[in-house]
Design an enzyme around this catalytic site. Structure first.
Site, PDB file in Angstrom:
ATOM      1  N   TYR A   1      -5.889  -7.193  -2.054  1.00 20.60           N
ATOM      2  CA  TYR A   1      -5.975  -6.035  -2.944  1.00 20.60           C
ATOM      3  C   TYR A   1      -5.296  -6.322  -4.277  1.00 20.60           C
ATOM      4  CZ  TYR A   1      -1.370  -5.190  -0.695  1.00 20.60           C
ATOM      5  OH  TYR A   1      -0.101  -5.316  -0.175  1.00 20.60           O
TER       6      TYR A   1
ATOM      7  N   HIS B   1       0.852  -1.186   0.000  1.00 21.93           N
ATOM      8  CA  HIS B   1       0.000   0.000   0.000  1.00 21.93           C
ATOM      9  C   HIS B   1       0.889   1.237   0.000  1.00 21.93           C
ATOM     10  CE1 HIS B   1      -3.933  -1.855   1.485  1.00 21.93           C
ATOM     11  NE2 HIS B   1      -3.067  -2.853   1.573  1.00 21.93           N
TER      12      HIS B   1
END
Length: 388
Positions: free
Chosen positions: A215, A47
């Site tokens: 993700y 991230h």
């Protein structure tokens, strides 16, 4: 020291690469030494919150990252078994407007390649495993496993949780095994099309004692990544990771939601990593040696901010060297610690507690932070000297 001190960065991971790129950009004579013989596209995601993307902007790779990464509109937290939504944290356009940069998820290897590409290739040295460092007062001598030596005026330890520079400053002490492991796998999104399920772009599945964060790691959403946090009482392996399996994953997540089971079914290869920590260190620098990232504050990845803290460290260290002057390295190092210790320690604690965004909360204290613009906090001694 000369007006243009020679700076060595030990380790070319994300924190070391950021430090090297920003130092070279600022005109410092900087060389980066990496123990690996070469880099490869390791199978992991990462991230990059707005706080990190602002540093990427300074390095000059923000646009490329934004083009290659996935841009989740929200961070979802869901009950691992029922699928009930526990939180919905707006990202996307709101992140750009409120925090000043994008929130993206990307393949760690793609990010690393861009960051290493920002370094002067003539000052990046592979296969340089540091075995000893000697701070002689007027300079530092570095000894490498290949028998060579190099010298520098400042040495930055960006060499990870088992940092040789940290060991030199504080003595040999193994990091603490947290009692948790992380399973990591990248799945071809094509496989998921066989399931009539909603595979969201950024979602964390929770239960009382474990979780799975999922993700996309590419803008075209062809690669889907998961990383877990699972309790495991002991880590009895000599290596930094071991192979896991679908069978082990099924046992770890028995009873979890069908979407999680589908991810496990589609897993081809999965690895398992120990999660290591240290208590906040009493010392970040001494003499001509200074630490950043996992070398001084390793943490669980449960906030998705471990690499972010290393990158922020790098940017703040360079800012402080520019502010004070690299020839006043000890003052610059103490200014750096003064402006990083509280934030890094707070992120370290929240990561340990594993509570981040499980429920709806305001993430602005993390995402809105701008390491280049935040007001510097000076140590008390420096304030006293300025007012004298």
């Amino acid at each position: 020291m000369t007006k243009t001190p020679r700076i060595a960065v030990i380790g070319a991971g994300l924190g070391g690469a950021a430090a090297g790129a920003l130092l070279q950009q600022a005109g410092y004579d900087t060389r980066v030494y990496e123990q690996a013989p070469a880099f490869s596209r390791l199978g992991a995601g990462i991230h990059l919150g707005p706080n990190v993307m602002k540093v990427m902007r300074q390095i000059g790779i923000e646009t490329q990252l934004a083009e290659m990464g996935s841009h989740p509109e929200q961070w979802f937290s869901r009950d691992g078994k029922t699928g009930e939504y526990l939180s919905r944290i707006p990202l996307g356009q709101q992140a750009r407007e409120q925090y000043g940069a994008s929130y993206i998820t990307v393949h760690r290897g793609d990010l690393h390649e861009l960051m290493v590409g920002a370094l002067d290739p003539n000052r990046l040295h592979f296969d340089k495993h540091l075995v000893d460092v000697d701070d002689r007062g007027d300079k530092v001598i570095m000894h490498f496993a290949d028998g060579t030596t190099e010298d520098a005026d400042i040495v930055i330890g960006a060499d990870g949780v088992n940092s040789r520079i940290r060991e030199k400053l504080l003595g040999k002490e193994a990091p603490t095994y947290s009692g948790w492991v992380a399973h990591r796998a990248i799945i071809s999104a094509e496989k998921l099309k066989a399931y009539e399920l909603d595979f969201e772009s950024c979602v964390k599945w929770w239960s009382e004692d474990r979780h799975m964060m999922v993700y996309f790691v590419t803008g075209d959403e062809k690669e889907y990544y998961y990383v877990t946090g699972v309790p495991e009482p002991e880590w009895n392996h000599d290596s930094s990771f071991v192979e896991s399996s679908r069978e082990e994953m099924r046992q770890a997540f028995v009873g979890y939601h069908p979407t999680v089971q589908a991810l496990i079914d589609c897993t081809e290869t999965v690895t398992k990593w120990p999660l290591l920590e240290r208590n906040p260190l009493p010392l970040w620098h001494d003499g001509r040696l200074v630490l950043l990232g996992d070398a001084c504050h390793p943490m669980k990845p449960h906030m998705a901010q471990g690499a972010a803290m290393a990158i922020e460290d790098a940017a703040m260290l360079v800012r402080c060297l520019k502010e004070v002057g690299a020839e006043q390295h000890q003052e610059a190092f103490e200014l750096y610690r003064q402006n990083r210790f509280e934030r890094a320690s707070r992120v370290q604690q929240v990561s340990h507690d594993n509570t981040w965004l499980r429920e709806n909360e305001d993430p602005a204290w993390v995402f809105a932070y701008d390491v280049h613009d935040v007001a510097l906090q000076y140590p008390a001694t420096a304030i006293e000297e300025q007012s004298a």
